[in-house]
Design an enzyme around this catalytic site. Sequence first.
Site, mmCIF file in Angstrom:
data_model
loop_
_atom_site.group_PDB
_atom_site.id
_atom_site.type_symbol
_atom_site.label_atom_id
_atom_site.label_comp_id
_atom_site.label_asym_id
_atom_site.label_seq_id
_atom_site.Cartn_x
_atom_site.Cartn_y
_atom_site.Cartn_z
ATOM 1 C CD GLU A 135 -3.068 1.229 2.248
ATOM 2 O OE1 GLU A 135 -3.762 -0.212 2.816
ATOM 3 O OE2 GLU A 135 -3.873 1.924 2.792
ATOM 4 C CD GLU A 151 -7.544 6.196 6.573
ATOM 5 O OE1 GLU A 151 -6.760 5.410 5.922
ATOM 6 O OE2 GLU A 151 -7.351 7.266 5.969
ATOM 7 C CG ASP A 159 -2.688 10.829 5.126
ATOM 8 O OD1 ASP A 159 -1.982 10.200 5.374
ATOM 9 O OD2 ASP A 159 -3.564 10.328 3.825
ATOM 10 N NE ARG A 190 -0.575 5.039 11.719
ATOM 11 C CZ ARG A 190 -1.126 4.874 10.182
ATOM 12 N NH1 ARG A 190 -2.261 4.811 9.959
ATOM 13 N NH2 ARG A 190 -0.020 6.026 9.459
ATOM 14 C CD GLU A 210 -0.685 8.042 0.683
ATOM 15 O OE1 GLU A 210 -0.480 8.075 2.157
ATOM 16 O OE2 GLU A 210 -1.631 8.074 0.422
ATOM 17 N NE ARG A 232 -7.970 13.096 6.832
ATOM 18 C CZ ARG A 232 -7.851 12.758 6.122
ATOM 19 N NH1 ARG A 232 -9.025 12.622 5.008
ATOM 20 N NH2 ARG A 232 -6.684 12.220 6.029
#
Lengths: 706, 706
Positions: free
Chosen positions: B172, B298, B377, B331, B405, B348
């Site tokens: 991922e 998530e 993020d 986390r 990412e 958020r």
Amino acid sequence: MTGVAPHAAWLPDDAFAAIGSRRVVVAGDGALTATIAEEVAAATARFGGAFSRLDVGDGVSDAELVLTLAPSLVEPVETIEVSTRDASAGSGAAAEVSGIDESFRFMREAGAVVVQAGTDAGLLHGLFHVVRLGETAFDGPDTDETHAPATDLRMLDHWDNVDVHPTMGQVERGYSGGSIFYDNGFVRADLSRVERYARLLAAVGINRVAINNVNVHEHEARLLTDDLGDVVRVAAVFRRWGIRVHLSVSFASPVTLGGLDTSDPLDQDVAHWWVRAAARVWDAIPDFGGFVVKADSEGQPGPFAYGRTHADGANMLAAAVEPYEGLVHWRAFVYDHRQDWRDRSTDRARAAYDHFHPLDGAFSENVVVQVKYGPLDFQVREPLSPVLAAMPHTRVALELQVTQEYTGQQQHAVYLGQQWSQLLGFRFWEPDGVGGGSPTVADLATGRGKAANDPGTGRWRKPAGGFAAVSNVGDDEFWTGHPFAQANLYAYGRLCWDPTLDPGALLDEWVGLTFPGAPDAVGEAVRAVLDRSWETYEQYTAPLGVGFMVRPGHHYGPDVDGYEYTPWGTYHFADRDGIGVDRTVRTGTGYAGQYPSPWSATYESLSTCPDELLLFFHHVPYTHVLHSGKSVIQHIYDTHFEGVSRVEEMIGEWSKVSTLVDPRVSERISERFAEQLRSATEWRDQVNTYFLRKSGIPDERGRTIY
Amino acid sequence: MTGVAPHAAWLPDDAFAAIGSRRVVVAGDGALTATIAEEVAAATARFGGAFSRLDVGDGVSDAELVLTLAPSLVEPVETIEVSTRDASAGSGAAAEVSGIDESFRFMREAGAVVVQAGTDAGLLHGLFHVVRLGETAFDGPDTDETHAPATDLRMLDHWDNVDVHPTMGQVERGYSGGSIFYDNGFVRADLSRVERYARLLAAVGINRVAINNVNVHEHEARLLTDDLGDVVRVAAVFRRWGIRVHLSVSFASPVTLGGLDTSDPLDQDVAHWWVRAAARVWDAIPDFGGFVVKADSEGQPGPFAYGRTHADGANMLAAAVEPYEGLVHWRAFVYDHRQDWRDRSTDRARAAYDHFHPLDGAFSENVVVQVKYGPLDFQVREPLSPVLAAMPHTRVALELQVTQEYTGQQQHAVYLGQQWSQLLGFRFWEPDGVGGGSPTVADLATGRGKAANDPGTGRWRKPAGGFAAVSNVGDDEFWTGHPFAQANLYAYGRLCWDPTLDPGALLDEWVGLTFPGAPDAVGEAVRAVLDRSWETYEQYTAPLGVGFMVRPGHHYGPDVDGYEYTPWGTYHFADRDGIGVDRTVRTGTGYAGQYPSPWSATYESLSTCPDELLLFFHHVPYTHVLHSGKSVIQHIYDTHFEGVSRVEEMIGEWSKVSTLVDPRVSERISERFAEQLRSATEWRDQVNTYFLRKSGIPDERGRTIY
């Protein structure tokens, strides 16, 4: 395959009640006559009638229904004259191409019915005609009617993959579970579901099925060779129902399967490879239909790699299949999918015409050029593809999409009958598009009309390419995810047989068969839900023909800018002042000029372009006033609010009758309605918010926009 | 695993030339001493030096380098005092938590070097210290230095899946090929690549590795139970290099693996299930590190399902691993990923603080709350997460993302050393964020500073949570796709050891090791390419801290509105007048108020908010003038044009030296630069076009915008 038995769709046992309660005689030989006899025997056993099987001509004195092969009684089917462009030069004399005679004669005298047909295929259609009529078949004045299909090319294409594709899954653009043919790399051992499917298709008149995705991946390519045995098995199932099987093939097969170093269509080894491949296929499946090819499109291989034309490519294949009367369905969906969004001079809408119009007359007689109905890609609203009018010397098929890729993915109740009926009835050469004597789109696809733009003598008929469409079926309990989506498959088949049928009447037919014995209120509710459902979907999604405001990739749900900066050639060019694509000849891409007169002028002019296609042809300010009297921006707001209100009304209408049908059907419909309302609301809010943020113009009625 | 031998990265044979050409003695016992001896033996054999292995204390008269265990010579490692919030109430007296002593002493006298360490782990770090120094280790004035890591929690997390995930693949957010651990459903039989990796990590100071994705799918969950044997094999490889293995576990394991009907952390059966699971793991792997948990995030399961807090969940696991000095990395990435974009009151960015700040002091001593550096993020620019400053009684780890990412996915040359260095050096309690005596972020993570906001006596030190980061490594030939991305992995490890290291100097170190013997021009070019590469990437992507203008799903390339109408909580609210998110206390979401003074006020005020975070905290008109003197819109245009120009300059700089390195490296870099330039140009044009269309304000300099 799910464990639950599949829904009976439009062939529940009770649909055979009128036949089953009578004295029925079936007379004749042939595989399909056996199928007919089985159907009748089962029905009469169930409903207390009587069934006899006789030879043709035997006495049938007390029968209430006779289904009989009787060649001499049937009118000869009209043959289709095919001419090529250079016919007058003598090099390509008109040839006759005739399909199997599928017509039947329906006679009623004093309440007794005789169905006669020259072939068992025709007789099977006659049987289902009686099934559709139910009691009314036997009720009414004496009559003697001959029924024949508008075209013998009535095809469904399956975009099913043998292997589950990493991004596209088992069925590309499939919204109904897995494939009925394949399961994770294998053709299913149990083809009983395919048998049920073939029966449903036969009952609506479909006679050809392509069983694999036009995007032919590595494993799927082998259906043509190593895995041909699997195709034989599938073809045997369809054969019992008068349906021929076609395969999608990869143009690169000589390289990928044959080990050649080229797939150049003018290379003799390549041509011979295809000749041998075709020989093997028809040897195994004598009634095989032919090949479907997506070439030079979205990454699929094609003749361009060798500097050859699409006619070169198609004709080479056509020659290989010609000895078996095989067909090559060659898709016209060719465009640059790596376009630069910065370049406003390139127009994807132009591509099919630019590629194919120059090739008119160059294709062999057994090539069908398969043209999507619009110039882009099955949007809820597009103008008709000008290619349909631009190839008088070519067999052109109209391609529709029964699977609801861009029309709600079988989560939304969207009946497409009205859209298809509009498309089929459109006349390119008439000012209003709907009256006059020049051919309709249906005529162009079926060869039934006289082409008005004939550059030659005016004597010839257009060669027929018929119809093709992408199926919406999977291994879902209801076949199509949303039970109402069955009506689309039903309507597609029926419109292939007779493009002039009324789409509302087809809904009534479908309801009558699918919910036999239900109170009239059920049919009324279905009509209330579905009659305007296509228009409703258009209202809450992309306005005024602009299209493609969907999430990239899966194409479900709104994303106004989702395709705006991509290589796909699908843009709206919205800025703070206005929106739309200038496709005029005068200032735009020139696409409007691809239409014959008068539509080239109608679309070209801002003052005559129909509202529903305004943004497809013109870039206008948000304040531009439509023929409706509303500004573009207010139209956007109003239709989006109204679309959601209509969904709420649809749900209300259905709720009145939801307890009157099978609870499983009712539960599924209720789930889908909840999602449709959620999704429609999301569309409304995203689209309205996007344009309010961009235009700064408030809604006249002060409704909530975010 | 590809067939090509993996690149040596920063440990090519030549990196050992200085050691290998000398007379070296290794003295001591223990597994890692054996590893050290192997390294030295190989180097001396290669470069003509001499190697002796002795017992500690044996005579070593003529040695030029001695690596020896010598407990008595080493300073005791500072212990960390841990206090809990209710320490004063006597119920949770301060406890000592000490890691393995990894310090070493480096002594040089007349060009001869002695490295001493109290443990073989420390000695291994000493060896690599000498490797990094090369000839300079032996060159220079006499010295006697003690080196110790800033924290004993220096961790890399692998988001590797055992099974290839349908959408996320084998790794991922992995951009370097497949996993070095797994291959399509299995732990690899050949772990030689893992061994090489462990050696590289040891050389930069990493001492803990979590070997599976924090999104724990069905198969991966079984690493904890049925597939534990595979973990044993992997742990054995890492153990030779002083690295402990951790596992990501699913909070739902008692249900999915244990067959219980609940995973409620306060249920005794659940607690006992975890106790037994932990016992089995440590029985098999006595130096196992602990568990990593992504809970209630998530879609991952967590304690919320049972009405429990994250402290309830973490502490239950902590109790299970406590007998083995195991850790629970829990986390803090918890937020509502099904937010309604219409609702501007939900933010958020607030979520982690809102969830975790109230729990400060409630976590057990062996729980590490792992906090992403920013509130969203891993964007190219975010403010630091206020959670880092808000949990003085909790072990908080700073989580970074080495895998790129959101920073170019190892297609773009983006060196993150400068970003990390800025983050690590930031001081929440100082007006300018960089000077003063209050703790830096590094201090908060390592327990080295005194927390300024201590509500109690001011005597205590912050308990240490250390560092964690997502690895960027795969089975790619160069480990990291882009060879320059190796520098990020290198810098992360080194900054974990010493967060005050200069990121530019780390690049020099990396170049010196990776390209030994290359002309100085190579190092100069690397610096010219990478020194400002993070800033350059920021320039051509998302402006002024606005973030998230990426394609949904894969997160590569521009899509300004891609996340604007999604449930993910990542919006910019651009309309025709302005852009940005109002996160002030006075008129916005209140997020700015989560910071301690003075930063709460600094961010709150439009006049003091730093330009680079303006749109993160404020919604402003395009005409708003920045501290830089430019309008927001002109800043957007200028930075996007400049960003692309800088990429062109980077390419120019590298082209001067590209022939001076291994052609394979050079070829890969050249491929990546071509893609970076293409992508940067796309970013520039899409972002500029989007804002020109929306604002209608032309570029002052009249450059091409579409």
